[in-house]
Design a protein around this motif. Structure first.
Motif, short mmCIF file in Angstrom:
data_model
loop_
_atom_site.label_atom_id
_atom_site.label_comp_id
_atom_site.label_asym_id
_atom_site.label_seq_id
_atom_site.Cartn_x
_atom_site.Cartn_y
_atom_site.Cartn_z
N ASN A 33 0.85 -1.19 0.00
CA ASN A 33 0.00 0.00 0.00
C ASN A 33 0.88 1.24 0.00
O ASN A 33 2.05 1.19 0.39
CB ASN A 33 -0.89 0.07 1.25
CG ASN A 33 -2.04 -0.92 1.23
OD1 ASN A 33 -2.10 -1.80 0.38
ND2 ASN A 33 -2.94 -0.78 2.19
N PHE A 34 0.28 2.36 -0.38
CA PHE A 34 0.92 3.66 -0.24
C PHE A 34 -0.06 4.53 0.55
O PHE A 34 -1.25 4.54 0.27
CB PHE A 34 1.22 4.31 -1.59
CG PHE A 34 1.94 5.62 -1.46
CD1 PHE A 34 3.28 5.65 -1.15
CD2 PHE A 34 1.25 6.82 -1.59
CE1 PHE A 34 3.95 6.85 -1.00
CE2 PHE A 34 1.91 8.03 -1.44
CZ PHE A 34 3.27 8.04 -1.15
N GLU A 35 0.46 5.24 1.55
CA GLU A 35 -0.40 5.97 2.49
C GLU A 35 0.05 7.42 2.62
O GLU A 35 1.24 7.69 2.69
CB GLU A 35 -0.31 5.26 3.83
CG GLU A 35 -1.19 5.77 4.92
CD GLU A 35 -1.00 4.92 6.16
OE1 GLU A 35 -1.54 3.79 6.20
OE2 GLU A 35 -0.30 5.37 7.08
N ALA A 36 -0.91 8.34 2.63
CA ALA A 36 -0.64 9.76 2.88
C ALA A 36 -1.45 10.18 4.09
O ALA A 36 -2.61 9.79 4.24
CB ALA A 36 -1.03 10.60 1.67
N GLU A 37 -0.82 10.99 4.97
CA GLU A 37 -1.51 11.42 6.20
C GLU A 37 -1.00 12.79 6.63
O GLU A 37 0.17 13.10 6.51
CB GLU A 37 -1.26 10.40 7.32
CG GLU A 37 -1.96 10.74 8.61
CD GLU A 37 -1.73 9.71 9.70
OE1 GLU A 37 -2.47 9.73 10.69
OE2 GLU A 37 -0.79 8.89 9.57
N ILE A 38 -1.91 13.59 7.16
CA ILE A 38 -1.57 14.90 7.73
C ILE A 38 -2.30 15.04 9.06
O ILE A 38 -3.45 14.61 9.18
CB ILE A 38 -1.90 16.06 6.76
CG1 ILE A 38 -1.36 17.39 7.27
CG2 ILE A 38 -3.40 16.14 6.49
CD1 ILE A 38 0.10 17.55 7.12
N GLY A 39 -1.63 15.60 10.06
CA GLY A 39 -2.25 15.77 11.37
C GLY A 39 -1.92 17.11 11.98
O GLY A 39 -0.87 17.70 11.70
N ILE A 40 -2.83 17.61 12.80
CA ILE A 40 -2.61 18.84 13.55
C ILE A 40 -2.86 18.56 15.02
O ILE A 40 -3.59 17.64 15.37
CB ILE A 40 -3.51 20.00 13.07
CG1 ILE A 40 -4.98 19.64 13.22
CG2 ILE A 40 -3.20 20.39 11.65
CD1 ILE A 40 -5.92 20.80 13.02
N GLY A 41 -2.23 19.38 15.88
CA GLY A 41 -2.42 19.14 17.30
C GLY A 41 -1.63 20.11 18.14
O GLY A 41 -1.27 21.21 17.71
N TYR A 42 -1.33 19.67 19.35
CA TYR A 42 -0.68 20.48 20.38
C TYR A 42 0.52 19.71 20.92
O TYR A 42 0.46 18.48 21.10
CB TYR A 42 -1.66 20.77 21.51
CG TYR A 42 -1.00 21.28 22.77
CD1 TYR A 42 -0.64 22.62 22.88
CD2 TYR A 42 -0.72 20.43 23.83
CE1 TYR A 42 -0.02 23.10 24.02
CE2 TYR A 42 -0.10 20.89 24.98
CZ TYR A 42 0.25 22.23 25.07
OH TYR A 42 0.86 22.71 26.19
N ALA A 43 1.60 20.43 21.21
CA ALA A 43 2.76 19.83 21.88
C ALA A 43 3.30 20.82 22.91
O ALA A 43 3.36 22.02 22.66
CB ALA A 43 3.85 19.46 20.88
N TYR A 44 3.68 20.30 24.05
CA TYR A 44 4.33 21.07 25.11
C TYR A 44 5.79 20.63 25.15
O TYR A 44 6.09 19.44 25.12
CB TYR A 44 3.65 20.79 26.46
CG TYR A 44 4.35 21.44 27.62
CD1 TYR A 44 4.13 22.77 27.92
CD2 TYR A 44 5.23 20.71 28.42
CE1 TYR A 44 4.77 23.38 29.00
CE2 TYR A 44 5.88 21.30 29.49
CZ TYR A 44 5.65 22.64 29.78
OH TYR A 44 6.29 23.23 30.84
#
Length: 195
Positions: free
Chosen positions: A148-159
């Motif tokens: 398979n080939f997979e594309a992903e994007i994510g947003i969030g918070y980091a401390y």
């Protein structure tokens, strides 16, 4: 950093041994974007039900480049995924956690992005840790029986908490601090092998 590398590898091995490797229940993957930045990475995804999977990835960059430039880090990023059609195929949404450590400095850049000013990396070295969480969207294309080939994007918070040093190689500690980051927390173009 060496102890953390062994801990990450051990975690992946333990997780992989707790699940049976039946058809379309386990996948092994590498993020080509991390590969392009010389960051070792390995991900395993486990089928939990017809529409749920658990993806666990580990990343490690041990390199010091010319002129003592470094972007050393390790990171673990587990993610629960909900697939809209069937696992390992099509659209999915995820909820991920992230955590790790870094040692970066002597990088000449004027980049400013979402309230983060990376120009301080030119004359300082930052050493610290981070933890956070985020949401993501992705899509997986079936290339063949096992690929398979997979594309992903994510947003969030980091401390993050850090110690700051005068020079990139041997300077005295000149401060410490913390930073709250909101923005992209995941980007992947992954080559996937499905067992």
């Amino acid at each position: 950093m060496q102890k953390m590398h062994k801990l990450l590898l051990g975690l992946i091995l333990v997780l992989s041994s707790t699940f049976a490797t039946h058809a379309q229940k386990v996948a092994l993957k590498t993020n080509l974007l991390y590969d392009a930045t010389t960051t070792f990475n390995l991900g395993m995804e486990f089928g939990l039900s017809p529409k749920w999977t658990l993806d666990v990835s580990a990343n490690y960059n041990p390199w010091t480049f010319d002129n003592n430039q470094k972007w050393k880090h390790w990171m673990v990023q587990p993610e629960a995924r909900y697939w809209l059609c069937e696992k390992f195929n099509g659209h999915f949404f995820g909820f991920h956690f992230l955590g790790g450590q870094y040692n970066a400095g002597n990088i000449d850049t004027s980049l400013k992005f979402l309230g983060n000013d990376f120009s301080g990396l030119k004359d300082n070295r930052y050493e610290g840790w981070f933890a956070g969480a985020g949401i993501s969207y992705g899509y997986s294309w079936i290339l063949g029986k096992h690929w398979n080939f997979e594309a992903e994007i994510g947003i969030g918070y980091a401390y993050t908490r850090y110690d700051r040093y005068d020079c990139a190689k041997c300077g005295d500690k000149n401060g410490k601090g913390f930073h709250n980051y909101v923005g992209p927390t995941k980007a992947a173009l992954s080559l996937v092998y499905v067992f």
